[in-house]
Design a protein around this motif. Structure first.
Motif, PDB file in Angstrom:
ATOM      1  N   VAL A  91     139.469  34.381  67.077  1.00  0.00           N
ATOM      2  CA  VAL A  91     140.592  35.094  66.494  1.00  0.00           C
ATOM      3  C   VAL A  91     140.131  35.587  65.137  1.00  0.00           C
ATOM      4  CG1 VAL A  91     143.009  35.007  65.797  1.00  0.00           C
ATOM      5  CG2 VAL A  91     142.191  33.503  67.605  1.00  0.00           C
ATOM      6  N   ILE A  92     140.130  36.903  64.962  1.00  0.00           N
ATOM      7  CA  ILE A  92     139.786  37.490  63.668  1.00  0.00           C
ATOM      8  C   ILE A  92     141.091  37.818  62.959  1.00  0.00           C
ATOM      9  CG2 ILE A  92     138.536  39.315  62.471  1.00  0.00           C
ATOM     10  CD1 ILE A  92     136.886  39.728  65.019  1.00  0.00           C
ATOM     11  N   MET A  93     141.301  37.240  61.778  1.00  0.00           N
ATOM     12  CA  MET A  93     142.530  37.443  61.010  1.00  0.00           C
ATOM     13  C   MET A  93     142.207  38.207  59.733  1.00  0.00           C
ATOM     14  SD  MET A  93     144.051  33.569  61.448  1.00  0.00           S
ATOM     15  CE  MET A  93     142.489  32.849  60.903  1.00  0.00           C
ATOM     16  N   ALA A  94     142.967  39.273  59.473  1.00  0.00           N
ATOM     17  CA  ALA A  94     142.625  40.102  58.320  1.00  0.00           C
ATOM     18  C   ALA A  94     143.832  40.859  57.784  1.00  0.00           C
ATOM     19  CB  ALA A  94     141.514  41.089  58.694  1.00  0.00           C
ATOM     20  N   GLU A  95     143.631  41.466  56.655  1.00  0.00           N
ATOM     21  CA  GLU A  95     144.686  42.227  55.986  1.00  0.00           C
ATOM     22  C   GLU A  95     144.936  43.565  56.659  1.00  0.00           C
ATOM     23  OE1 GLU A  95     143.687  42.542  51.841  1.00  0.00           O
ATOM     24  OE2 GLU A  95     142.914  40.491  51.808  1.00  0.00           O
ATOM     25  N   ASN A  96     143.901  44.121  57.325  1.00  0.00           N
ATOM     26  CA  ASN A  96     144.046  45.413  57.983  1.00  0.00           C
ATOM     27  C   ASN A  96     143.012  45.537  59.098  1.00  0.00           C
ATOM     28  OD1 ASN A  96     141.514  46.428  56.734  1.00  0.00           O
ATOM     29  ND2 ASN A  96     142.733  46.388  54.842  1.00  0.00           N
ATOM     30  N   MET A  97     143.156  46.566  59.924  1.00  0.00           N
ATOM     31  CA  MET A  97     142.254  46.758  61.051  1.00  0.00           C
ATOM     32  C   MET A  97     140.847  47.113  60.611  1.00  0.00           C
ATOM     33  SD  MET A  97     143.315  45.985  64.007  1.00  0.00           S
ATOM     34  CE  MET A  97     141.913  46.702  64.851  1.00  0.00           C
ATOM     35  N   HIS A  98     140.723  47.764  59.470  1.00  0.00           N
ATOM     36  CA  HIS A  98     139.385  48.121  58.971  1.00  0.00           C
ATOM     37  C   HIS A  98     138.566  46.852  58.736  1.00  0.00           C
ATOM     38  CE1 HIS A  98     136.235  50.334  56.890  1.00  0.00           C
ATOM     39  NE2 HIS A  98     136.329  49.464  55.881  1.00  0.00           N
ATOM     40  N   LEU A  99     139.190  45.836  58.132  1.00  0.00           N
ATOM     41  CA  LEU A  99     138.484  44.580  57.873  1.00  0.00           C
ATOM     42  C   LEU A  99     138.190  43.836  59.174  1.00  0.00           C
ATOM     43  CD1 LEU A  99     140.330  43.307  54.671  1.00  0.00           C
ATOM     44  CD2 LEU A  99     137.888  43.838  54.875  1.00  0.00           C
ATOM     45  N   ILE A 100     139.108  43.900  60.133  1.00  0.00           N
ATOM     46  CA  ILE A 100     138.853  43.264  61.433  1.00  0.00           C
ATOM     47  C   ILE A 100     137.628  43.871  62.090  1.00  0.00           C
ATOM     48  CG2 ILE A 100     139.714  43.197  63.822  1.00  0.00           C
ATOM     49  CD1 ILE A 100     142.365  42.304  62.784  1.00  0.00           C
ATOM     50  N   ASN A 101     137.524  45.201  62.058  1.00  0.00           N
ATOM     51  CA  ASN A 101     136.366  45.871  62.657  1.00  0.00           C
ATOM     52  C   ASN A 101     135.081  45.509  61.929  1.00  0.00           C
ATOM     53  OD1 ASN A 101     138.021  47.150  64.538  1.00  0.00           O
ATOM     54  ND2 ASN A 101     138.327  48.952  63.250  1.00  0.00           N
ATOM     55  N   ASP A 102     135.142  45.406  60.597  1.00  0.00           N
ATOM     56  CA  ASP A 102     133.957  45.028  59.814  1.00  0.00           C
ATOM     57  C   ASP A 102     133.495  43.616  60.171  1.00  0.00           C
ATOM     58  OD1 ASP A 102     133.904  47.453  58.548  1.00  0.00           O
ATOM     59  OD2 ASP A 102     134.736  46.723  56.644  1.00  0.00           O
ATOM     60  N   ILE A 103     134.454  42.688  60.284  1.00  0.00           N
ATOM     61  CA  ILE A 103     134.098  41.306  60.611  1.00  0.00           C
ATOM     62  C   ILE A 103     133.518  41.221  62.016  1.00  0.00           C
ATOM     63  CG2 ILE A 103     135.030  38.999  61.008  1.00  0.00           C
ATOM     64  CD1 ILE A 103     137.081  39.591  58.782  1.00  0.00           C
ATOM     65  N   GLU A 104     134.124  41.950  62.964  1.00  0.00           N
ATOM     66  CA  GLU A 104     133.605  41.934  64.336  1.00  0.00           C
ATOM     67  C   GLU A 104     132.182  42.471  64.390  1.00  0.00           C
ATOM     68  OE1 GLU A 104     134.768  43.320  68.902  1.00  0.00           O
ATOM     69  OE2 GLU A 104     136.047  43.911  67.224  1.00  0.00           O
ATOM     70  N   GLN A 105     131.913  43.521  63.643  1.00  0.00           N
ATOM     71  CA  GLN A 105     130.558  44.066  63.607  1.00  0.00           C
ATOM     72  C   GLN A 105     129.576  43.073  62.994  1.00  0.00           C
ATOM     73  OE1 GLN A 105     129.241  46.744  64.999  1.00  0.00           O
ATOM     74  NE2 GLN A 105     127.237  46.101  64.206  1.00  0.00           N
ATOM     75  N   SER A 106     130.043  42.348  61.975  1.00  0.00           N
ATOM     76  CA  SER A 106     129.202  41.333  61.353  1.00  0.00           C
ATOM     77  C   SER A 106     128.872  40.219  62.346  1.00  0.00           C
ATOM     78  CB  SER A 106     129.905  40.750  60.119  1.00  0.00           C
ATOM     79  OG  SER A 106     129.130  39.740  59.526  1.00  0.00           O
ATOM     80  N   LEU A 107     129.849  39.854  63.190  1.00  0.00           N
ATOM     81  CA  LEU A 107     129.604  38.837  64.209  1.00  0.00           C
ATOM     82  C   LEU A 107     128.550  39.299  65.209  1.00  0.00           C
ATOM     83  CD1 LEU A 107     133.230  37.587  65.019  1.00  0.00           C
ATOM     84  CD2 LEU A 107     131.531  36.514  63.542  1.00  0.00           C
ATOM     85  N   VAL A 108     128.621  40.571  65.585  1.00  0.00           N
ATOM     86  CA  VAL A 108     127.646  41.128  66.518  1.00  0.00           C
ATOM     87  C   VAL A 108     126.239  41.003  65.928  1.00  0.00           C
ATOM     88  CG1 VAL A 108     126.828  43.237  67.635  1.00  0.00           C
ATOM     89  CG2 VAL A 108     129.264  42.698  67.623  1.00  0.00           C
ATOM     90  N   GLU A 109     126.109  41.299  64.646  1.00  0.00           N
ATOM     91  CA  GLU A 109     124.814  41.206  63.977  1.00  0.00           C
ATOM     92  C   GLU A 109     124.304  39.775  63.924  1.00  0.00           C
ATOM     93  OE1 GLU A 109     125.637  43.027  60.242  1.00  0.00           O
ATOM     94  OE2 GLU A 109     125.846  45.051  61.098  1.00  0.00           O
ATOM     95  N   ASP A 110     125.235  38.806  63.987  1.00  0.00           N
ATOM     96  CA  ASP A 110     124.847  37.392  63.951  1.00  0.00           C
ATOM     97  C   ASP A 110     124.717  36.797  65.349  1.00  0.00           C
ATOM     98  OD1 ASP A 110     124.802  37.338  61.176  1.00  0.00           O
ATOM     99  OD2 ASP A 110     126.916  36.809  61.024  1.00  0.00           O
ATOM    100  N   GLY A 111     124.765  37.656  66.377  1.00  0.00           N
ATOM    101  CA  GLY A 111     124.531  37.194  67.741  1.00  0.00           C
ATOM    102  C   GLY A 111     125.755  36.762  68.494  1.00  0.00           C
ATOM    103  N   VAL A 112     126.958  37.154  68.012  1.00  0.00           N
ATOM    104  CA  VAL A 112     128.211  36.842  68.702  1.00  0.00           C
ATOM    105  C   VAL A 112     128.816  38.147  69.193  1.00  0.00           C
ATOM    106  CG1 VAL A 112     130.532  35.880  68.487  1.00  0.00           C
ATOM    107  CG2 VAL A 112     128.614  34.790  67.301  1.00  0.00           C
ATOM    108  N   LYS A 113     128.895  38.324  70.514  1.00  0.00           N
ATOM    109  CA  LYS A 113     129.340  39.592  71.091  1.00  0.00           C
ATOM    110  C   LYS A 113     130.466  39.366  72.090  1.00  0.00           C
ATOM    111  CE  LYS A 113     124.654  41.510  70.709  1.00  0.00           C
ATOM    112  NZ  LYS A 113     123.537  42.173  71.446  1.00  0.00           N
ATOM    113  N   ARG A 114     131.186  40.460  72.410  1.00  0.00           N
ATOM    114  CA  ARG A 114     132.195  40.381  73.476  1.00  0.00           C
ATOM    115  C   ARG A 114     131.540  39.979  74.781  1.00  0.00           C
ATOM    116  NH1 ARG A 114     135.899  45.860  73.160  1.00  0.00           N
ATOM    117  NH2 ARG A 114     136.483  45.733  70.944  1.00  0.00           N
ATOM    118  N   SER A 115     132.266  39.178  75.543  1.00  0.00           N
ATOM    119  CA  SER A 115     131.739  38.784  76.848  1.00  0.00           C
ATOM    120  C   SER A 115     132.579  39.387  77.958  1.00  0.00           C
ATOM    121  CB  SER A 115     131.762  37.259  76.977  1.00  0.00           C
ATOM    122  OG  SER A 115     133.078  36.763  76.941  1.00  0.00           O
TER     123      SER A 115
END
Length: 424
Positions: A400-424
């Motif tokens: 669950v990504i919790m954030a102030e706005n959708m822009h931050l949610i997208n940034d965090i999700e992209q950061s997770l991808v870079e750290d090896g965590v992706k959608r399954s």
């Protein structure tokens, strides 16, 4: 109808009652393959400190300790430590209710059994535990959860639905496959592709999309899966797939918990939900009013429990396509987020729940991978891991990504991808 009550308060707002969570999806999926997991652990984070969570298998104590360090989760967890998938949680309780009855007696509260899906065994387990059942009869649950029956109910309520056919498979009849193929080809005359859905929600393998290639093989694939009945419909150009969540209380009260946007891969397979994005007001009003008609009909039928109605929005209109007459995966997420909001006294304006995967690891190793975004008990723009039971075996879990706005949610999700965590 009210709009402010939390789902937990809808289950019970009585401090003298003990809410017991049995979040086992096996009761809904009697035919299981590798895609169907028990997922009892999703209630571990959603439960309040005074609730009781029952697990079919064992507790990941590293994950549990982390939850408790964030003031989340329950003080009361029972582990049945089942090693195989042959027995559901409810069957384990019926066979050996002793561990649960012991906790009920110790806490001295009136139990309320709260399963994922209501079937005959869930009713039986509630009686054995001396509990009220936050659920319904199997007949009522299946009446609305069955996609074909739900579509017919919508038509009776004069709610527009996607045009299509309901088809019953009879593999022993050699002409049966030709009949289904003829229906598909008829729809392909005016549509590029056709979607075929099993009427019982048997996970993603009940969804099939075809442009007309290898239809004989497709028929046998569906028949071999065990599906008895399917819906054959045009595959429409969908712009969004809202999910509208409601609940009917044990006293018949109706509560609305809002509309989420679903994240679906290839327009077919659900992989998550988003809360906070605003629908067009006209679409919102139509969905809300349509759902209210459906939920009122369910209340008259004696339904009790959570309801998640899936819609598609396209050029042809807005159509209800599925009634998840049970807890939804996002129901537990909503409860977790509500708990976080109560702890911090601060609203979470946007959250995104997605199925993810990484290389297999322990929870402490996952916590290291999620840093610096890992939720710490107070930070809003952060990530909360859920459903970690398969983490060490397959690497699969949810976030669950919790954030102030959708822009931050997208940034965090992209950061997770870079750290090896992706959608399954």
């Amino acid at each position: 109808m009210t709009a402010s009550k939390s789902l937990r308060k809808c289950i019970s707002d009585n401090t003298n009652e003990l809410v017991i969570y049995g979040a086992d999806s096996f009761s809904q999926f009697p035919r299981r393959d590798a895609s169907v997991h028990s997922k009892c652990d999703r209630a571990v984070a959603a439960a309040g400190p005074d609730d009781l969570v029952i697990l079919r298998t064992s507790l990941d104590h590293d994950y549990y300790d982390w939850l408790r360090s964030c003031s989340l989760g329950s003080n009361h967890v029972i582990e049945y430590n089942a090693l195989s998938t042959d027995t559901s949680l409810t069957e384990l309780i019926i066979e050996d209710p002793g561990p649960v009855l012991k906790v009920i007696e110790h806490l001295g509260q009136k139990p309320v059994y709260t399963p994922w899906f209501s079937g005959y065994l869930e009713e039986k387990a509630a009686k054995i535990l001396g509990a009220e059942h936050f659920g319904t009869s199997q007949a009522v649950a299946q009446k609305y959860n069955d996609k074909g029956k739900f579509k017919a109910i919508c038509q009776q309520l004069e709610i527009p639905v996607v045009a299509g056919d309901t088809f019953t498979l009879h593999p022993e009849d050699k002409e049966n496959s030709h009949e289904m193929i003829a229906i598909i080809r008829r729809h392909l005359v005016s549509n590029k592709s056709v979607i075929i859905r099993g009427t019982l929600a048997e996970s993603a393998y009940s969804l099939y999309k075809t442009t007309g290639v290898d239809l004989e093989d497709l028929y046998h694939e569906i028949a071999d899966s065990g599906e008895n009945q399917v819906l054959i419909e045009p595959f429409l150009d969908v712009t969004s797939t809202p999910n509208d969540q409601w609940a009917i209380g044990r006293d018949g009260s109706i509560d609305h918990f809002g509309i989420l946007d679903q994240v679906c891969e290839q327009g077919l397979v659900w992989v998550g939900n988003i809360k906070g994005q605003q629908l067009d007001p006209n679409i919102y009003d139509y969905i809300h009013n349509t759902s209210h008609l459906i939920v009122t009909d369910m209340a008259k039928s004696g339904y009790c429990g959570v309801i998640g109605i899936d819609y598609i929005v396209c050029e042809d209109g807005v159509f209800p396509v599925e009634n998840n007459a049970r807890f939804n995966g996002s129901s537990y997420v909503s409860m977790v987020v509500n708990n976080i909001e109560q702890l911090s006294a601060t609203p979470v304006p946007f959250w995104k729940f997605i199925k993810t995967a990484t290389s297999p690891c322990s929870f402490p190793e996952l916590a290291d991978r999620l840093a610096p975004h890992l939720y710490d008990g107070s930070t809003l723009n952060s990530v909360l891991p859920l459903n970690c039971k398969e983490l060490s075996v397959t690497g699969g879990f949810n976030v669950v990504i919790m954030a102030e706005n959708m822009h931050l949610i997208n940034d965090i999700e992209q950061s997770l991808v870079e750290d090896g965590v992706k959608r399954s």
